[in-house]
Design a protein around this motif. Structure first.
Motif, PDB file in Angstrom:
ATOM      1  N   GLU A  12       0.847  -1.192   0.000  1.00  0.00           N
ATOM      2  CA  GLU A  12       0.000   0.000   0.000  1.00  0.00           C
ATOM      3  C   GLU A  12       0.881   1.240   0.000  1.00  0.00           C
ATOM      4  OE1 GLU A  12      -3.324   2.320   2.749  1.00  0.00           O
ATOM      5  OE2 GLU A  12      -2.563   0.386   3.422  1.00  0.00           O
ATOM      6  N   LEU A  13       0.475   2.252  -0.751  1.00  0.00           N
ATOM      7  CA  LEU A  13       1.159   3.538  -0.716  1.00  0.00           C
ATOM      8  C   LEU A  13       0.468   4.406   0.326  1.00  0.00           C
ATOM      9  CD1 LEU A  13       1.776   4.374  -4.478  1.00  0.00           C
ATOM     10  CD2 LEU A  13       3.178   3.041  -2.900  1.00  0.00           C
ATOM     11  N   PHE A  14       1.263   5.194   1.058  1.00  0.00           N
ATOM     12  CA  PHE A  14       0.694   6.028   2.118  1.00  0.00           C
ATOM     13  C   PHE A  14      -0.029   7.216   1.495  1.00  0.00           C
ATOM     14  CE2 PHE A  14       0.301   9.002   5.513  1.00  0.00           C
ATOM     15  CZ  PHE A  14       0.096   8.209   6.623  1.00  0.00           C
ATOM     16  N   LEU A  67       2.600   7.862 -10.050  1.00  0.00           N
ATOM     17  CA  LEU A  67       2.130   8.632  -8.897  1.00  0.00           C
ATOM     18  C   LEU A  67       0.858   9.393  -9.266  1.00  0.00           C
ATOM     19  CD1 LEU A  67       2.416   9.843  -6.053  1.00  0.00           C
ATOM     20  CD2 LEU A  67       3.965  11.540  -7.046  1.00  0.00           C
ATOM     21  N   LYS A  68       0.854  10.040 -10.403  1.00  0.00           N
ATOM     22  CA  LYS A  68      -0.328  10.774 -10.851  1.00  0.00           C
ATOM     23  C   LYS A  68      -1.509   9.833 -11.038  1.00  0.00           C
ATOM     24  CE  LYS A  68       2.134  14.598 -12.973  1.00  0.00           C
ATOM     25  NZ  LYS A  68       2.455  15.325 -14.190  1.00  0.00           N
ATOM     26  N   MET A  69      -1.261   8.661 -11.621  1.00  0.00           N
ATOM     27  CA  MET A  69      -2.326   7.692 -11.828  1.00  0.00           C
ATOM     28  C   MET A  69      -2.877   7.187 -10.483  1.00  0.00           C
ATOM     29  SD  MET A  69      -4.334   6.237 -13.881  1.00  0.00           S
ATOM     30  CE  MET A  69      -3.620   6.687 -15.425  1.00  0.00           C
ATOM     31  N   CYS A  70      -1.990   6.984  -9.520  1.00  0.00           N
ATOM     32  CA  CYS A  70      -2.443   6.559  -8.186  1.00  0.00           C
ATOM     33  C   CYS A  70      -3.383   7.602  -7.593  1.00  0.00           C
ATOM     34  CB  CYS A  70      -1.252   6.344  -7.255  1.00  0.00           C
ATOM     35  SG  CYS A  70      -0.296   4.861  -7.615  1.00  0.00           S
ATOM     36  N   ASN A  71      -3.017   8.870  -7.709  1.00  0.00           N
ATOM     37  CA  ASN A  71      -3.866   9.930  -7.171  1.00  0.00           C
ATOM     38  C   ASN A  71      -5.206  10.008  -7.900  1.00  0.00           C
ATOM     39  OD1 ASN A  71      -2.238  10.765  -5.045  1.00  0.00           O
ATOM     40  ND2 ASN A  71      -1.058  12.131  -6.349  1.00  0.00           N
ATOM     41  N   VAL A  72      -5.193   9.798  -9.206  1.00  0.00           N
ATOM     42  CA  VAL A  72      -6.446   9.782  -9.966  1.00  0.00           C
ATOM     43  C   VAL A  72      -7.325   8.636  -9.481  1.00  0.00           C
ATOM     44  CG1 VAL A  72      -7.445   9.350 -12.253  1.00  0.00           C
ATOM     45  CG2 VAL A  72      -5.541  10.948 -12.003  1.00  0.00           C
ATOM     46  N   LYS A  73      -6.722   7.467  -9.317  1.00  0.00           N
ATOM     47  CA  LYS A  73      -7.492   6.289  -8.908  1.00  0.00           C
ATOM     48  C   LYS A  73      -8.028   6.396  -7.481  1.00  0.00           C
ATOM     49  CE  LYS A  73      -5.586   2.994 -12.143  1.00  0.00           C
ATOM     50  NZ  LYS A  73      -6.543   1.992 -12.550  1.00  0.00           N
ATOM     51  N   LEU A  74      -7.370   7.183  -6.632  1.00  0.00           N
ATOM     52  CA  LEU A  74      -7.875   7.400  -5.271  1.00  0.00           C
ATOM     53  C   LEU A  74      -9.179   8.200  -5.281  1.00  0.00           C
ATOM     54  CD1 LEU A  74      -4.640   8.115  -3.227  1.00  0.00           C
ATOM     55  CD2 LEU A  74      -6.247   6.239  -2.855  1.00  0.00           C
ATOM     56  N   ARG A  81      -7.874   2.896  -0.782  1.00  0.00           N
ATOM     57  CA  ARG A  81      -6.466   2.580  -0.525  1.00  0.00           C
ATOM     58  C   ARG A  81      -5.853   2.176  -1.851  1.00  0.00           C
ATOM     59  NH1 ARG A  81      -7.582   5.120   3.029  1.00  0.00           N
ATOM     60  NH2 ARG A  81      -7.766   4.603   5.209  1.00  0.00           N
ATOM     61  N   VAL A  82      -4.626   2.638  -2.122  1.00  0.00           N
ATOM     62  CA  VAL A  82      -3.973   2.323  -3.388  1.00  0.00           C
ATOM     63  C   VAL A  82      -2.746   1.453  -3.138  1.00  0.00           C
ATOM     64  CG1 VAL A  82      -2.580   4.441  -3.471  1.00  0.00           C
ATOM     65  CG2 VAL A  82      -3.168   3.289  -5.592  1.00  0.00           C
ATOM     66  N   ARG A  91      -3.649  -0.994  -8.043  1.00  0.00           N
ATOM     67  CA  ARG A  91      -5.019  -1.399  -7.710  1.00  0.00           C
ATOM     68  C   ARG A  91      -5.503  -0.578  -6.534  1.00  0.00           C
ATOM     69  NH1 ARG A  91      -5.166  -4.935  -3.259  1.00  0.00           N
ATOM     70  NH2 ARG A  91      -3.120  -5.807  -2.867  1.00  0.00           N
ATOM     71  N   VAL A  92      -6.813  -0.383  -6.494  1.00  0.00           N
ATOM     72  CA  VAL A  92      -7.438   0.400  -5.437  1.00  0.00           C
ATOM     73  C   VAL A  92      -8.478  -0.468  -4.761  1.00  0.00           C
ATOM     74  CG1 VAL A  92      -8.863   2.428  -4.957  1.00  0.00           C
ATOM     75  CG2 VAL A  92      -7.035   2.571  -6.635  1.00  0.00           C
ATOM     76  N   GLU A  93      -8.546  -0.356  -3.443  1.00  0.00           N
ATOM     77  CA  GLU A  93      -9.556  -1.070  -2.669  1.00  0.00           C
ATOM     78  C   GLU A  93     -10.240  -0.092  -1.744  1.00  0.00           C
ATOM     79  OE1 GLU A  93      -7.807  -4.286  -0.493  1.00  0.00           O
ATOM     80  OE2 GLU A  93      -7.170  -5.340  -2.300  1.00  0.00           O
ATOM     81  N   LYS A  94     -11.526  -0.332  -1.521  1.00  0.00           N
ATOM     82  CA  LYS A  94     -12.271   0.437  -0.536  1.00  0.00           C
ATOM     83  C   LYS A  94     -11.900  -0.076   0.842  1.00  0.00           C
ATOM     84  CE  LYS A  94     -15.428   3.266  -2.289  1.00  0.00           C
ATOM     85  NZ  LYS A  94     -15.301   4.688  -2.087  1.00  0.00           N
ATOM     86  N   ARG A  95     -11.786   0.795   1.769  1.00  0.00           N
ATOM     87  CA  ARG A  95     -11.465   0.431   3.148  1.00  0.00           C
ATOM     88  C   ARG A  95     -12.601  -0.303   3.790  1.00  0.00           C
ATOM     89  NH1 ARG A  95      -9.855   4.842   7.612  1.00  0.00           N
ATOM     90  NH2 ARG A  95      -8.183   3.723   8.499  1.00  0.00           N
TER      91      ARG A  95
END
Length: 95
Positions: A12-14, A67-74, A81-82, A91-95
């Motif tokens: 997971e990225l913080f 990094l930009k894509m992670c922020n978009v996906k958040l 969570r990314v 990948r992104v998951e809902k908490r």
């Protein structure tokens, strides 16, 4: 390339509430421009956010486009969570 905090066990990225250069709040991945700044600020940054497992978060280099894509996906949603796998898959998951 930017440097981020990556959880050693889960990949997971913080991500947290941040302020952009226009002084607008957003939920995104915390990053630093250089590794030395990341190393100097890591412990205080995590302590300031009450992170109990700070040693499990390691500094990792991440391509700026990823990094930009992670922020978009958040999607500016703190319940997301990314994760970035060893092969670079996001990948992104809902908490």
């Amino acid at each position: 390339m930017p440097y981020v905090l990556k959880h050693a066990g889960s990949s997971e990225l913080f991500a947290c509430r941040l302020v952009n250069r226009y002084e607008l709040d957003y939920f995104g991945v915390k990053d630093w421009a250089d590794e030395s700044a990341a190393r100097e600020e890591k412990d205080a940054f995590l302590a300031g956010r009450g992170v109990p497992d700070a040693p499990d978060w390691v500094i990792a280099e991440l391509e700026e486009m990823k990094l930009k894509m992670c922020n978009v996906k958040l999607r500016n949603d703190p319940s997301n969570r990314v994760y970035v796998g060893g092969d670079g898959t996001i990948r992104v998951e809902k908490r």
